[in-house]
Motif scaffolding. Structure first.
Motif, PDB file in Angstrom:
ATOM      1  N   ASP A  81       0.853  -1.187   0.000  1.00  0.00           N
ATOM      2  CA  ASP A  81       0.000   0.000   0.000  1.00  0.00           C
ATOM      3  C   ASP A  81       0.893   1.244   0.000  1.00  0.00           C
ATOM      4  O   ASP A  81       1.445   1.628   1.029  1.00  0.00           O
ATOM      5  N   THR A  82       1.044   1.867  -1.155  1.00  0.00           N
ATOM      6  CA  THR A  82       1.948   3.007  -1.304  1.00  0.00           C
ATOM      7  C   THR A  82       1.534   4.177  -0.420  1.00  0.00           C
ATOM      8  O   THR A  82       2.369   4.829   0.219  1.00  0.00           O
ATOM      9  N   GLN A  83       0.232   4.474  -0.389  1.00  0.00           N
ATOM     10  CA  GLN A  83      -0.247   5.618   0.401  1.00  0.00           C
ATOM     11  C   GLN A  83       0.091   5.452   1.871  1.00  0.00           C
ATOM     12  O   GLN A  83       0.470   6.415   2.549  1.00  0.00           O
ATOM     13  N   ALA A  84      -0.007   4.215   2.379  1.00  0.00           N
ATOM     14  CA  ALA A  84       0.312   3.968   3.787  1.00  0.00           C
ATOM     15  C   ALA A  84       1.783   4.254   4.066  1.00  0.00           C
ATOM     16  O   ALA A  84       2.133   4.858   5.093  1.00  0.00           O
ATOM     17  N   SER A 112      -5.647   8.029  -4.379  1.00  0.00           N
ATOM     18  CA  SER A 112      -4.408   7.524  -3.786  1.00  0.00           C
ATOM     19  C   SER A 112      -3.527   6.886  -4.852  1.00  0.00           C
ATOM     20  O   SER A 112      -4.020   6.428  -5.891  1.00  0.00           O
ATOM     21  N   PRO A 115      -0.904   0.538  -5.646  1.00  0.00           N
ATOM     22  CA  PRO A 115       0.062  -0.267  -4.897  1.00  0.00           C
ATOM     23  C   PRO A 115       1.280  -0.587  -5.766  1.00  0.00           C
ATOM     24  O   PRO A 115       1.201  -0.578  -6.998  1.00  0.00           O
ATOM     25  N   ARG A 120       8.608  -3.833   1.542  1.00  0.00           N
ATOM     26  CA  ARG A 120       8.071  -2.668   2.244  1.00  0.00           C
ATOM     27  C   ARG A 120       9.102  -1.955   3.105  1.00  0.00           C
ATOM     28  O   ARG A 120       9.245  -0.731   3.056  1.00  0.00           O
ATOM     29  N   PRO A 233      -2.790  -4.793  -2.158  1.00  0.00           N
ATOM     30  CA  PRO A 233      -1.610  -4.769  -1.276  1.00  0.00           C
ATOM     31  C   PRO A 233      -1.751  -5.688  -0.079  1.00  0.00           C
ATOM     32  O   PRO A 233      -2.842  -5.891   0.457  1.00  0.00           O
ATOM     33  N   ASP A 239       1.679  -1.510   9.396  1.00  0.00           N
ATOM     34  CA  ASP A 239       0.329  -0.959   9.332  1.00  0.00           C
ATOM     35  C   ASP A 239      -0.502  -1.318  10.562  1.00  0.00           C
ATOM     36  O   ASP A 239      -1.323  -0.553  11.011  1.00  0.00           O
TER      37      ASP A 239
END
Length: 386
Positions: A81-84, A112, A115, A120, A233, A239
């Motif tokens: 999850d890129t935004q996270a 957003s 992914p 990560r 993702p 997270d």
């Protein structure tokens, strides 16, 4: 020559460990003092200065540690999850930027970012280094984190309004220990390993690349490129782990082992502050009396790996595990100041976790809390199955 290289490596590893010991004690006792003092106490400012200085040193050690470990790192590439990740890095550096009078922004978009396929933790480390580098080299203006889709790849940008990079330096900025405009070796600017770590990370991650643009006096833009994922993702460890609370340790029984008395006392105060019940020893000999009483089963063993005399921390943990073998395999948290790869513990039975003395006390407490909570959840699940 080979023997000289090995001797140099042994010396560096020992020096790294020995310097970590007093540094860990400083940070543990800073936290202990803060717990005892009120926010507006006259000594609070002095603690702020000490803590900031210690943080600078910790950052240097973290760079050395990261750079050392990358040589044997095997990436775990999954949909992320890129935004996270962007949000986590933004929140991580928001306060450091404010303290320098720099505005840090996360570029707002209608949707957003997609992914990406990446490791990560490695990708987050590379992005963090770009943001940290931008903040350190910007005195007026700000830093912006943004992104753009470029075909089947995502480009993550870190733009700053800093000093920029002269053409003469552009070939060398990714070399180890190379720094621009730091002839006095200002420790707040680190060791010059940040960009070289990014360079190594990109070399490890498949289908990843980077680029940068810069103009003297106008600023720079550093970019990471990663393949866009077509799959949903995977929920990253970072997270969900943050939801764990140190309240998990309330009433838990912890066995602590460290051969440095000040570090041991600092760790004792740290875990006591979380409501844990604690017994300590500097070696296996110190635990023999505790084990002879055949009292309560420890919920977690927390030990340094290198101990001054006698058995190592690994051997201490194995001895305590054997004593309570009837209760199952006890969880162990190793807290080390050495440049130890997780592979060094491949023969040690799980569950265990490897933590660093270079971590802030709160991070250590959070990591152990999450570890204990995870073991609790596993035990409950097994009980239900029965």
């Amino acid at each position: 020559m080979k023997e000289l290289v090995k001797e140099k490596e042994r010396f560096f590893s020992s020096a790294y460990h020995d310097i970590q010991q007093p540094l860990a004690a400083i940070n543990l006792f800073i936290r202990s003092a803060r717990v005892k003092l009120e926010d507006k106490h006259p000594a609070s400012h002095d603690l702020d200065v000490i803590e900031e200085t210690a943080r600078d040193i910790l950052d240097m050690f973290k760079d050395i540690q990261d750079y050392s470990e990358l040589g044997s790192y095997t990436p775990h590439v999954v949909p992320v999850d890129t935004q996270a990740v962007l949000t986590e890095v933004f929140m991580q550096y928001l306060e450091p930027a404010r303290s320098r009078g720099i505005e840090l922004r996360l570029s707002a978009r209608r949707h957003s970012p997609p992914p990406i396929e990446t490791d990560r933790s490695l990708f987050k480390r590379a992005l963090s280094n770009f943001v940290s580098n931008a903040i350190k080299n910007t005195s007026v203006g700000g830093v912006v984190i943004g992104w753009a889709e470029i075909g089947d790849r995502l480009r993550i940008d870190v733009r700053d309004t800093g000093v920029g990079i002269a053409p003469a330096h552009r070939e060398a900025i990714f070399a180890e220990y190379y720094q621009i405009n730091n002839p006095g070796r200002d420790r707040s600017k680190g060791l010059g390993l940040g960009l070289s770590i990014v360079h190594r990370v990109i070399g490890i991650l498949p289908k990843h690349s980077m680029s940068f643009w810069s103009a003297e006096g106008r600023g720079s833009r550093f970019s990471l490129y990663a393949p866009i994922s077509e799959m949903a993702p995977v929920i990253g460890t970072d997270d969900q782990r943050s939801a764990a609370s140190t309240s998990v340790l309330q009433g838990r029984y912890v066995l602590l082992c460290d051969d440095e008395p000040t570090v041991l006392e600092g760790l004792r105060r740290l875990f006591l502050s979380a409501g844990a019940l604690v017994d300590t020893a500097e070696s296996m000999a110190g635990f023999e009396t505790i084990l002879a009483d055949d009292g309560r089963i420890p919920d977690v063993i927390v030990t340094d790996i290198r101990l001054r005399d006698g058995p190592t921390g690994i051997e201490v943990a194995e001895r305590i595990r054997r004593h309570f073998a009837w209760a199952g395999v006890l969880p162990v948290a190793f807290i080390t100041g050495e440049l130890v790869s997780p592979r060094a513990l491949r023969d040690f039975a799980e569950p265990f976790v490897l933590l660093r003395k270079s971590s802030a006390p709160e991070s250590t407490l959070d990591e152990v809390s999450r570890f204990v909570a995870a073991q609790q959840a596993t035990a409950l699940g097994q009980a239900r199955d029965l």
